[in-house]
Design a protein around this motif. Structure first.
Motif, PDB file in Angstrom:
ATOM      1  N   LEU A   1      34.641  24.073  64.337  1.00 44.47           N
ATOM      2  CA  LEU A   1      33.485  24.625  63.624  1.00 44.47           C
ATOM      3  C   LEU A   1      33.399  26.137  63.767  1.00 44.47           C
ATOM      4  CD1 LEU A   1      30.796  21.914  64.482  1.00 44.47           C
ATOM      5  CD2 LEU A   1      32.028  22.222  62.317  1.00 44.47           C
ATOM      6  N   ILE A   2      33.569  26.629  64.971  1.00 42.81           N
ATOM      7  CA  ILE A   2      33.452  28.069  65.186  1.00 42.81           C
ATOM      8  C   ILE A   2      34.549  28.817  64.451  1.00 42.81           C
ATOM      9  CG2 ILE A   2      33.658  29.868  66.946  1.00 42.81           C
ATOM     10  CD1 ILE A   2      30.950  28.459  66.841  1.00 42.81           C
ATOM     11  N   THR A   3      35.761  28.307  64.519  1.00 46.53           N
ATOM     12  CA  THR A   3      36.875  29.001  63.859  1.00 46.53           C
ATOM     13  C   THR A   3      36.723  28.955  62.346  1.00 46.53           C
ATOM     14  OG1 THR A   3      38.280  28.371  65.722  1.00 46.53           O
ATOM     15  CG2 THR A   3      39.384  29.198  63.751  1.00 46.53           C
ATOM     16  N   THR A   4      36.212  27.855  61.815  1.00 43.03           N
ATOM     17  CA  THR A   4      35.962  27.779  60.372  1.00 43.03           C
ATOM     18  C   THR A   4      34.995  28.870  59.928  1.00 43.03           C
ATOM     19  OG1 THR A   4      36.369  25.391  60.343  1.00 43.03           O
ATOM     20  CG2 THR A   4      35.110  26.315  58.513  1.00 43.03           C
ATOM     21  N   ILE A   5      33.928  29.040  60.689  1.00 46.65           N
ATOM     22  CA  ILE A   5      32.960  30.101  60.369  1.00 46.65           C
ATOM     23  C   ILE A   5      33.615  31.479  60.463  1.00 46.65           C
ATOM     24  CG2 ILE A   5      30.848  31.225  61.161  1.00 46.65           C
ATOM     25  CD1 ILE A   5      29.894  28.418  62.069  1.00 46.65           C
ATOM     26  N   LEU A   6      34.387  31.698  61.515  1.00 45.29           N
ATOM     27  CA  LEU A   6      35.020  32.997  61.713  1.00 45.29           C
ATOM     28  C   LEU A   6      36.015  33.310  60.589  1.00 45.29           C
ATOM     29  CD1 LEU A   6      35.658  32.859  65.572  1.00 45.29           C
ATOM     30  CD2 LEU A   6      33.984  34.278  64.375  1.00 45.29           C
ATOM     31  N   ILE A   7      36.835  32.316  60.201  1.00 43.55           N
ATOM     32  CA  ILE A   7      37.807  32.546  59.127  1.00 43.55           C
ATOM     33  C   ILE A   7      37.090  32.896  57.829  1.00 43.55           C
ATOM     34  CG2 ILE A   7      39.514  31.408  57.659  1.00 43.55           C
ATOM     35  CD1 ILE A   7      40.412  29.821  60.109  1.00 43.55           C
ATOM     36  N   THR A   8      36.045  32.142  57.516  1.00 46.64           N
ATOM     37  CA  THR A   8      35.294  32.389  56.282  1.00 46.64           C
ATOM     38  C   THR A   8      34.745  33.801  56.243  1.00 46.64           C
ATOM     39  OG1 THR A   8      34.695  30.042  56.150  1.00 46.64           O
ATOM     40  CG2 THR A   8      33.369  31.592  54.867  1.00 46.64           C
ATOM     41  N   GLU A   9      34.144  34.237  57.331  1.00 44.03           N
ATOM     42  CA  GLU A   9      33.516  35.559  57.355  1.00 44.03           C
ATOM     43  C   GLU A   9      34.547  36.676  57.421  1.00 44.03           C
ATOM     44  OE1 GLU A   9      30.552  35.649  60.404  1.00 44.03           O
ATOM     45  OE2 GLU A   9      29.207  34.302  59.310  1.00 44.03           O
ATOM     46  N   LEU A  10      35.646  36.467  58.130  1.00 40.62           N
ATOM     47  CA  LEU A  10      36.686  37.493  58.195  1.00 40.62           C
ATOM     48  C   LEU A  10      37.341  37.688  56.833  1.00 40.62           C
ATOM     49  CD1 LEU A  10      38.329  36.633  61.647  1.00 40.62           C
ATOM     50  CD2 LEU A  10      37.240  38.805  61.043  1.00 40.62           C
ATOM     51  N   GLU A  11      37.601  36.595  56.134  1.00 34.81           N
ATOM     52  CA  GLU A  11      38.236  36.718  54.817  1.00 34.81           C
ATOM     53  C   GLU A  11      37.287  37.335  53.796  1.00 34.81           C
ATOM     54  OE1 GLU A  11      39.825  32.866  53.819  1.00 34.81           O
ATOM     55  OE2 GLU A  11      41.762  33.433  54.714  1.00 34.81           O
ATOM     56  N   ALA A  12      35.988  37.118  53.998  1.00 36.54           N
ATOM     57  CA  ALA A  12      35.007  37.715  53.081  1.00 36.54           C
ATOM     58  C   ALA A  12      34.655  39.144  53.481  1.00 36.54           C
ATOM     59  CB  ALA A  12      33.744  36.854  53.050  1.00 36.54           C
ATOM     60  N   GLY A  13      35.161  39.597  54.621  1.00 34.47           N
ATOM     61  CA  GLY A  13      34.890  40.953  55.081  1.00 34.47           C
ATOM     62  C   GLY A  13      33.471  41.179  55.539  1.00 34.47           C
ATOM     63  N   ARG A  14      32.779  40.126  55.972  1.00 40.44           N
ATOM     64  CA  ARG A  14      31.378  40.269  56.392  1.00 40.44           C
ATOM     65  C   ARG A  14      31.139  39.772  57.808  1.00 40.44           C
ATOM     66  NH1 ARG A  14      29.213  35.118  55.453  1.00 40.44           N
ATOM     67  NH2 ARG A  14      30.394  33.834  53.971  1.00 40.44           N
ATOM     68  N   PHE A  15      32.190  39.734  58.617  1.00 37.50           N
ATOM     69  CA  PHE A  15      32.011  39.263  59.992  1.00 37.50           C
ATOM     70  C   PHE A  15      31.315  40.328  60.839  1.00 37.50           C
ATOM     71  CE2 PHE A  15      33.513  39.093  64.422  1.00 37.50           C
ATOM     72  CZ  PHE A  15      32.971  37.865  64.779  1.00 37.50           C
ATOM     73  N   SER A  16      30.328  39.897  61.617  1.00 37.13           N
ATOM     74  CA  SER A  16      29.606  40.784  62.540  1.00 37.13           C
ATOM     75  C   SER A  16      29.582  40.115  63.905  1.00 37.13           C
ATOM     76  CB  SER A  16      28.177  41.032  62.044  1.00 37.13           C
ATOM     77  OG  SER A  16      27.382  41.566  63.088  1.00 37.13           O
ATOM     78  N   ILE A  17      30.094  40.798  64.907  1.00 40.90           N
ATOM     79  CA  ILE A  17      30.136  40.216  66.247  1.00 40.90           C
ATOM     80  C   ILE A  17      28.732  40.001  66.785  1.00 40.90           C
ATOM     81  CG2 ILE A  17      30.257  42.417  67.504  1.00 40.90           C
ATOM     82  CD1 ILE A  17      32.271  39.257  68.346  1.00 40.90           C
ATOM     83  N   LEU A  18      27.796  40.906  66.452  1.00 39.26           N
ATOM     84  CA  LEU A  18      26.420  40.729  66.907  1.00 39.26           C
ATOM     85  C   LEU A  18      25.768  39.524  66.248  1.00 39.26           C
ATOM     86  CD1 LEU A  18      24.987  44.368  67.133  1.00 39.26           C
ATOM     87  CD2 LEU A  18      25.484  42.786  68.998  1.00 39.26           C
ATOM     88  N   ARG A  19      26.030  39.350  64.943  1.00 41.56           N
ATOM     89  CA  ARG A  19      25.455  38.201  64.256  1.00 41.56           C
ATOM     90  C   ARG A  19      26.049  36.898  64.806  1.00 41.56           C
ATOM     91  NH1 ARG A  19      26.148  39.881  59.462  1.00 41.56           N
ATOM     92  NH2 ARG A  19      28.018  38.708  58.895  1.00 41.56           N
TER      93      ARG A  19
END
Length: 629
Positions: A45-63
Motif C-alpha cells: 500500500l505504501i509503495t503504491t501511494i509513493l509510486i503514484t505521487e512520484l510519477e505525478a511529480g507531487r510527492f511531499s515527504i511532509l505530507r
C-alpha cells in the motif's frame, strides 16, 4: 489509489490469527505469521501511494509523514493512555519499570530494540507485557522513515532499475534472516534488517501491479490463501522465525495481492462485509488485544481460561470499532479532519509524545529503588571486559565464578571486598554453570552458539584463575536448575564431556570435584555458595499477597538441599577442603522459609535469585569465609 476491498479482507486474515494466538488457542499455534502478512500489505500500500505521487511529480515527504501520523498516532496514544492506570494498580514494581521503559520506546518507535534486549517473544513472561506487540509497529515505522527517502534518491535511475535494487535488498534481508535465526535469534525476530524483506516483498508487488495491474487467477490466489492458513495451523514457537519458513506466509500474501482481483473466489470471499469490516478496524484491534490479554494475565492467579480469553478477543474487536469510528476516522477522513494543519498535527503529537516520555522516565525512576529489586551486573564487569573492583596493591584477591546466581550478589561482594582492602575478579556468564567438564546439550532457546560460548568461557575462567594466583575462588551457580533442566527435545541440558550417559546430577557432582581440585591445585581456597530455596509458583504467590488474599510467601528447600549435599559429600569424599556458604540458611528459620521480611521486603526478586535484601548478607558471609587470612 483504487480501493481494493479484498486487501481489507486480507487484513482480517492477518489480525484474527494473531489475536487468537496471543489468546492461547493452540489451533492457531502459528498465528504470529499474521504480522508477516501485515508487513506485505503495508509494503504494497505504501509503495503504491509513493509510486503514484512520484510519477505525478507531487510527492511531499511532509505530507507523507502527516498521513502516517494521522493513521498511527491517535489510536496508539489512546491505547497507551488506557494502559496507564492498570499498570499502576496491578503491576509489580519490576514490571512497572519495564512498562515505563516501553512507554518511551514506543514513542520513539524503538520498542523492537527494547524487547530484543529483554524479552523472548514466545516466553511466558512476554505474555504480561502490555506493549510487546508494538515491536512490529516500530519495524513498520522504521521502514516508513527510510523507504520514501530511498525512493526519492533512486527514482532518477528509472522504475525498472529501482525494482531490481529493491529485489536485491529483499534477497539480502531474507538471507540475513536465515543466517541470523541460528546465531542471533532474538535480534532476528525483532529487528528491521531481517524483517525488511517482508515489507519489500509488498513493495515489489506494488511495482508489478503498477506495471501490469492486478490479475485474476483462482488457482494462484487460492494457493496464496492456502499457504497463509498452512503456516497459521502448522507453525509454532519452535519454528525458526523469520527464516526461509517465513517465505510461506509472505508468498501467500504476495499471491493474493497480485492475483486476487474481483473475479476470483478468494477476492469475493475476502470482500464480504464481515471480512472488510474486521479489516478496516484491524489496526485498532491489533493495538487493543495485547493490553487486554496482558492485564488479564497479570490480574489472574491462574492462566485465564479459553472462555475469558475469547471474550477479551471480542472485547478487542468492540474497542477497535469504537476507536476506528471515533478516533481514527475523525483524524483521517472527515471533511475537516481533527487537527487540520500539518503544523498543529505535528505540534500536538510532539506534546503528547513528550508527556508519555516524561511519564516513562518518571515511572522508571519511581520504581528503580523499590524493594522488589535485583542487583546484577550482567557480565559487564568481567575481568576480560574491565574489572569494576580492582585495586593496585590488594591485601588479598578473590575470584567469583558462576552464573546469574553469582551475579545476584557480585556487586555487594565487590564493594565489601574492596572496602576490606581486597581485589575481586569476576568470571560470570548467565546460564553457564561454573563446572568444568560439562557441556550444554543444545538446542534450546539459548542456541547452539551459546553452548560453545559457555564452554569457552569456563575454559578461559580456569586458565585465568590458574594464572591469576587468587587467594580465594568463590563458586556459585544454580546447580539444581541444571540437574533438572531439559532442552526442547526433552534431553538433559548438561552432559558430561566424557560420558554422556551419566545422569545430569551425577555429571554435575563428578565434574564439580574435578573443578574444585583444579582450583586447589592452583593454590586458591574454594568457597562454595549453594543456591537459595526456590519459591514455587512465585508470580501466583506474589499476586495473592498484592491483592490481599495472603500475607506471606514461602520458599521450598526440597531438591535444592539434595543437590547441595551431593556436591558437598562428593567433594568431602575426595578429601578436598572447601568452605561452604549455605544460602538456604538465610531464608529459613525452623520449618518455614518466609520470603517477605518483617519490613515488607522480598528476599528474592523472581522466586529463585536473591534480591538486594540478601545480596549484602550473602556477600558478607562469603567475605567472612575468607578469614583467617
Amino acid at each position: 489509489m483504487k480501493y481494493r476491498p479484498e486487501i481489507d479482507g486480507l487484513r482480517m486474515v492477518a489480525v484474527l490469527p494473531v489475536i487468537l494466538f496471543h489468546a492461547g488457542f493452540t489451533f492457531f499455534s502459528g498465528g504470529f505469521v499474521g504480522v508477516d502478512v501485515f508487513f506485505v500489505i503495508s509494503g504494497y500500500l505504501i509503495t503504491t501511494i509513493l509510486i503514484t505521487e512520484l510519477e505525478a511529480g507531487r510527492f511531499s515527504i511532509l505530507r507523507f509523514y502527516e498521513r502516517r501520523a494521522r493513521r498511527i498516532l491517535p489510536a496508539l496514544f489512546t491505547v497507551m493512555l488506557c494502559c496507564l492506570p492498570f499498570a499502576w494498580l496491578w503491576m509489580f514494581p519490576a514490571a512497572q519499570k519495564d512498562f515505563a521503559q516501553s512507554l518511551v520506546a514506543v514513542v520513539f518507535f524503538a520498542s523492537n530494540f527494547l524487547f530484543w534486549k529483554e524479552t523472548d517473544y514466545f516466553a511466558t513472561a512476554a505474555e504480561e507485557k502490555p506493549l510487546l506487540h508494538t515491536w512490529s509497529l516500530a519495524v513498520e515505522e522504521q521502514y516508513y522513515l527510510l523507504f520514501p527517502l530511498f525512493l526519492i534518491l533512486f527514482w532518477r535511475f528509472g522504475r525498472h532499475r529501482v525494482f531490481w535494487i529493491i529485489a536485491a535488498l529483499a534477497a539480502i534481508s531474507l538471507l540475513l534472516s536465515e543466517w541470523s535465526w541460528r546465531t542471533r535469534p532474538a535480534a532476528n525476530f525483532y529487528l528491521a534488517h531481517t524483517r525488511a524483506w517482508e515489507l519489500l516483498a509488498g513493495s515489489l508487488c506494488a511495482f508489478l501491479a503498477a506495471k501490469r495491474g492486478v490479475r485474476g487467477s483462482n488457482l494462484l490466489s487460492a494457493a496464496g490463501l492456502g499457504l497463509i492458513v498452512f503456516a497459521i495451523v502448522s507453525y509454532d514457537e519452535t519454528t525458526p522465525f523469520p527464516s526461509f519458513y517465513a517465505v510461506v506466509p509472505v508468498l501467500g500474501a504476495v499471491l493474493i495481492v497480485l492475483f486476487a482481483d474481483q473475479r476470483t473466489w478468494v477476492a469475493r470471499g475476502l470482500s464480504l462485509k464481515i471480512c472488510t469490516g474486521i479489516g478496516l478496524i484491524s489496526y485498532s484491534a491489533y493495538l487493543w488485544h495485547q493490553p487486554l490479554f496482558a492485564f488479564a494475565r497479570i490480574r489472574s492467579l491462574e492462566e485465564p481460561g479459553e472462555g475469558l480469553m475469547l471474550s477479551l478477543a471480542f472485547a478487542a474487536l468492540a474497542l477497535a470499532y469504537l476507536t476506528w469510528r471515533f478516533i481514527e476516522k475523525p483524524f483521517r477522513r472527515s471533511p475537516v479532519p481533527a487537527l487540520p494543519s500539518q503544523g498543529i498535527l505535528f505540534g500536538v503529537s510532539g506534546m503528547v509524545a513528550t508527556v508519555f516520555v516524561a511519564l516513562g522516565f518518571w515511572g522508571y525512576m519511581a520504581t528503580k529503588d523499590l524493594q522488589i529489586s535485583r542487583e546484577v551486573l550482567s557480565e559487564r564487569c568481567n575481568l576480560h571486559r574491565g574489572d569494576c573492583f580492582h585495586l593496585e596493591n590488594p591485601g588479598f584477591s578473590v575470584a567469583l565464578w558462576g552464573d546469574s546466581y553469582a551475579d545476584a550478589f557480585a556487586k555487594s561482594l565487590g564493594a565489601q571486598v574492596r572496602e576490606a582492602g581486597g581485589d575481586l575478579a569476576l568470571f560470570i556468564k548467565h546460564s553457564c554453570p561454573s563446572i568444568l567438564g560439562v557441556t550444554r546439550n543444545e538446542p534450546n532457546r539459548l542456541g547452539v552458539k551459546f553452548a560453545d560460548q559457555c564452554r569457552r568461557h569456563n575454559e578461559k575462567a580456569q586458565a585465568d584463575i590458574v594464572e591469576g594466583a587468587y587467594d580465594y575462588v568463590v563458586l556459585a551457580s544454580s546447580y539444581l536448575r541444571y540437574a533438572e533442566a531439559r532442552n526442547l527435545k526433552g534431553m538433559p541440558v548438561l552432559l558430561d564431556h566424557r560420558d554422556s550417559a551419566l545422569a545430569a546430577d551425577q555429571a554435575i557432582a563428578g565434574n564439580m570435584v574435578e573443578t574444585v581440585r583444579a582450583i586447589r591445585a592452583a593454590g586458591a581456597e574454594v568457597i562454595l555458595v549453594t543456591p537459595p530455596p526456590r519459591v514455587p509458583d512465585f508470580d501466583r504467590q506474589r499476586k495473592l499477597v498484592k491483592f490481599g488474599q495472603a500475607d506471606q510467601i514461602y520458599a521450598e528447600v526440597e531438591g535444592g538441599t539434595d543437590i547441595s549435599q551431593m556436591l558437598l559429600s562428593r567433594i568431602a569424599a575426595a578429601n578436598i577442603p572447601v568452605k561452604h556458604v549455605n544460602t538456604i540458611s538465610y531464608f529459613c528459620g525452623g520449618a518455614d522459609c518466609p520470603v517477605i521480611t518483617e519490613d515488607g521486603r522480598l528476599k528474592t526478586y523472581d522466586g529463585s535469585h536473591i534480591s538486594t535484601v540478601l545480596s549484602p548478607v550473602i556477600a558478607k558471609a562469603v567475605l567472612d569465609a575468607t578469614w583467617p587470612r
